[in-house]
Design an enzyme around this catalytic site. Structure first.
Site, mmCIF file in Angstrom:
data_model
loop_
_atom_site.group_PDB
_atom_site.id
_atom_site.type_symbol
_atom_site.label_atom_id
_atom_site.label_comp_id
_atom_site.label_asym_id
_atom_site.label_seq_id
_atom_site.Cartn_x
_atom_site.Cartn_y
_atom_site.Cartn_z
ATOM 1 N N GLU A 72 8.311 88.806 26.085
ATOM 2 C CA GLU A 72 9.313 88.708 27.162
ATOM 3 C C GLU A 72 9.280 89.586 28.163
ATOM 4 O OE1 GLU A 72 13.366 88.043 26.050
ATOM 5 O OE2 GLU A 72 12.964 86.752 24.259
ATOM 6 N N HIS A 104 15.558 83.017 16.648
ATOM 7 C CA HIS A 104 16.177 83.441 17.792
ATOM 8 C C HIS A 104 17.690 83.602 18.066
ATOM 9 C CE1 HIS A 104 14.637 84.758 22.291
ATOM 10 N NE2 HIS A 104 15.996 84.926 22.008
ATOM 11 N N ARG A 145 6.187 80.037 24.821
ATOM 12 C CA ARG A 145 6.789 80.686 23.441
ATOM 13 C C ARG A 145 8.293 80.012 23.316
ATOM 14 N NH1 ARG A 145 10.054 85.795 23.187
ATOM 15 N NH2 ARG A 145 10.711 85.749 21.135
ATOM 16 N N GLU A 196 13.872 90.161 18.169
ATOM 17 C CA GLU A 196 14.815 91.406 18.610
ATOM 18 C C GLU A 196 15.787 91.398 17.466
ATOM 19 O OE1 GLU A 196 16.638 90.819 22.586
ATOM 20 O OE2 GLU A 196 14.388 90.860 23.551
ATOM 21 N N ASN A 199 9.099 92.860 23.820
ATOM 22 C CA ASN A 199 9.921 92.418 24.819
ATOM 23 C C ASN A 199 10.605 93.819 25.550
ATOM 24 O OD1 ASN A 199 10.047 89.875 23.810
ATOM 25 N ND2 ASN A 199 11.909 89.766 23.097
ATOM 26 N N TYR A 216 12.256 95.054 29.234
ATOM 27 C CA TYR A 216 12.979 94.867 30.503
ATOM 28 C C TYR A 216 13.212 95.990 31.148
ATOM 29 C CZ TYR A 216 13.953 90.132 28.479
ATOM 30 O OH TYR A 216 13.710 88.733 28.357
HETATM 31 C C1 BGC Z 1 16.255 87.879 24.401
HETATM 32 C C2 BGC Z 1 16.727 86.618 25.459
HETATM 33 C C3 BGC Z 1 17.526 86.928 26.463
HETATM 34 C C4 BGC Z 1 17.099 88.101 27.398
HETATM 35 C C5 BGC Z 1 17.880 88.380 28.629
HETATM 36 C C6 BGC Z 1 16.202 89.064 25.415
HETATM 37 O O1 BGC Z 1 16.982 90.142 24.948
HETATM 38 O O2 BGC Z 1 15.590 87.781 23.659
HETATM 39 O O3 BGC Z 1 17.300 85.515 24.544
HETATM 40 O O4 BGC Z 1 18.080 85.900 27.424
HETATM 41 O O5 BGC Z 1 16.945 89.157 26.594
HETATM 42 O O6 BGC Z 1 18.860 88.853 28.387
#
Ligand code: BGC
Length: 461
Positions: free
Chosen positions: A352, A122, A78, A167, A292, A294
């Site tokens: 992500e 992006h 990607r 995002e 995405n 995290y």
């Molecule tokens: C983004 C990336 C970023 C990653 C880590 C995501 O919000 O798409 O560009 O590097 O988080 O912060």
């Protein structure tokens, strides 16, 4: 939790990057500057004054990076297109040399059996469009659609998975409310307008795709579960607001053509009345949705945090990454299940997922042991298996990121890569986490349940 112990055949296994974070050579071959070029070149806005001028030099070294993907056994990559390479002024004349770079990249990927997954936007808006108001100018939906048409016409014969935006929440919140990201505005009244124009651009981009493309188009949203810090009604209300602000503000208009009612409360007088016809245009049928993921947010009421008058509470016994994000693997399955409940059979991708932990600047004896990142991936990929076990139509997973790269306002101080980059020499060294991920891919998940040989010795006292 689940009966499923293997990822299905045909699952997409990838790694992700974005143009401005890896390419370097931002003005090469006739490209125009982007807002990130301008932002990073403004003193004091990025860590150590770092810029994307060189980054990972992917613009010139992409064959080596494609070989890395192939060596890891990945079948998808990607990446994003830099709008200002293709249209240096953001609109009008096409720059064939900019487009040709992506042509070469796509061909190199396909030659190694790697499926390209392209994100059209992006975060690197052409600076020339920012001069016309950028995401505040309602015309941007048409500018974006025109740009999408050019790229889709050039690449859709070989690219089958497309995303309009990456995002949009971060663009609005980071770029126009808190100002830590380009273009660096801090304005409550601008924020909902920017979100709305991003979503209008998404809708117009999908329509443009239908006119030119024959494959699959979707959008990438960053989503995270919001959990209340306590049962106090003020914390419960704050949690609902935080969820509306970060998650539902985007997924509801895209899937249903409505905004959550909490937004009027959150933005107060800054929340305008948007025309219904806009929402109908935003709610275009899409072919897939990218998530995405995290972390999660344990949320409490906070009058000083505007909007959504909520902030996150640190958990005493949890592990945190270097960006201060709690490691919370169960939240991936929770998020996927939550999306699935709203999106039905729509194919979902984790576009992500990854973590920043301190890594050395230089590889030692050709190795970078990153046991915390290995465990991060192990936990989250197990969580993805849990989601599959529940029946979630998860079709692929992309690690963030293939390479250590330009982490926006953190510059090069935060490393997210599976592959270590020595920024002085551009030498690439796959970390232990890259080897681990390759094992998971090769065994379709079985390696998640085995101790990883490269990790254990490094963790022993
Ligand atoms: C983004 C990336 C970023 C990653 C880590 C995501 O919000 O798409 O560009 O590097 O988080 O912060």
């Amino acid at each position: 939790m689940s009966e499923v112990i293997r990822f299905p055949e045909g699952f997409l296994w990838g790694a992700a990057t974005s143009a401005h974070q890896v390419e370097g050579s931002p003005l090469a071959d006739g490209a125009g500057p982007s807002i990130w070029h301008r932002f990073a070149h403004t003193p004091g806005l990025t860590a150590n004054g770092d810029t994307g001028d060189v980054a990972c030099d992917h613009y010139r070294r992409f064959p080596e990076d494609v070989a890395l993907l192939a060596d890891l056994g990945l079948n998808a990559y990607r990446f994003s297109i830099a709008w200002s390479r293709v249209l240096p002024e953001g609109r009008g004349a096409v720059n064939p040399r900019g487009l040709a770079f992506y042509d070469r990249l796509v061909d190199a990927l396909l030659a190694r059996g790697i499926q390209p997954a392209v994100t059209l936007y992006h975060w690197d808006l052409p600076a020339a469009l920012d001069d016309r108001g950028g995401w505040l100018n309602p015309d941007i939906a048409d500018w974006f659609a025109d740009y999408a048409r050019v790229v889709v016409r050039a690449l859709d014969d070989r690219v089958h998975l497309w995303a309009t935006l990456n995002e949009p929440w971060v663009v609005a919140d980071g770029g126009y409310l808190h100002g830590a990201l380009a273009p660096g505005h801090r304005n409550l009244f601008e924020t909902p307008l920017v979100t709305h124009n991003l979503l209008r651009a998404h809708g117009a981009g999908v329509q443009a795709y239908r006119a030119e493309g024959r494959h699959q188009v979707g959008i990438v949203l960053n989503l995270e579960p919001k959990h209340p810090a306590s049962e106090d009604p003020r914390d419960l209300a704050a949690t609902r607001r935080a969820d509306a602000y970060m998650n539902r503000q985007y997924i509801e208009p895209v899937l249903r053509g409505t905004y959550p009612q909490e937004l009027a409360e959150i933005f107060g007088p800054a929340w305008p009345a948007f025309p219904e016809s806009d929402l109908a245009r935003i709610r275009q049928p899409i072919d897939w949705l990218g998530i995405n993921y995290y972390t999660r947010g344990v949320t409490r009421h906070d009058d000083r945090a505007l909007p959504p008058q909520a902030s996150s509470v640190r958990q005493p016994h949890a592990l945190y990454t270097e960006t201060g994000w709690e490691v919370y693997p169960a939240g991936l399955a929770e998020t996927l299940e939550w999306v699935w409940k709203q999106s039905g059979d729509l194919p979902l991708y984790v576009t992500e997922n990854g973590a920043v932990f301190p890594d050395p600047a230089v590889a030692v004896n050709g190795r970078v042991d990153d046991p915390l990142r290995v465990e991060y991936y192990r936990g989250h990929l197990k969580s993805a298996l849990d989601a599959l076990g529940l029946g979630v139509p998860l079709r692929g997973y992309f690690a963030w990121s293939l390479l250590d790269n330009f982490e926006w306002s953190h510059g090069y101080s935060k490393r997210f890569g599976l592959v270590h980059v020595d920024f002085a020499t551009q030498r690439r060294t796959p970390k232990a986490s890259a080897r681990f991920y390759a094992d998971v891919v090769r065994t379709r998940g079985a390696a998640l349940f085995e101790p990883h040989p490269l990790v254990l010795p490094a963790m022993m006292p």
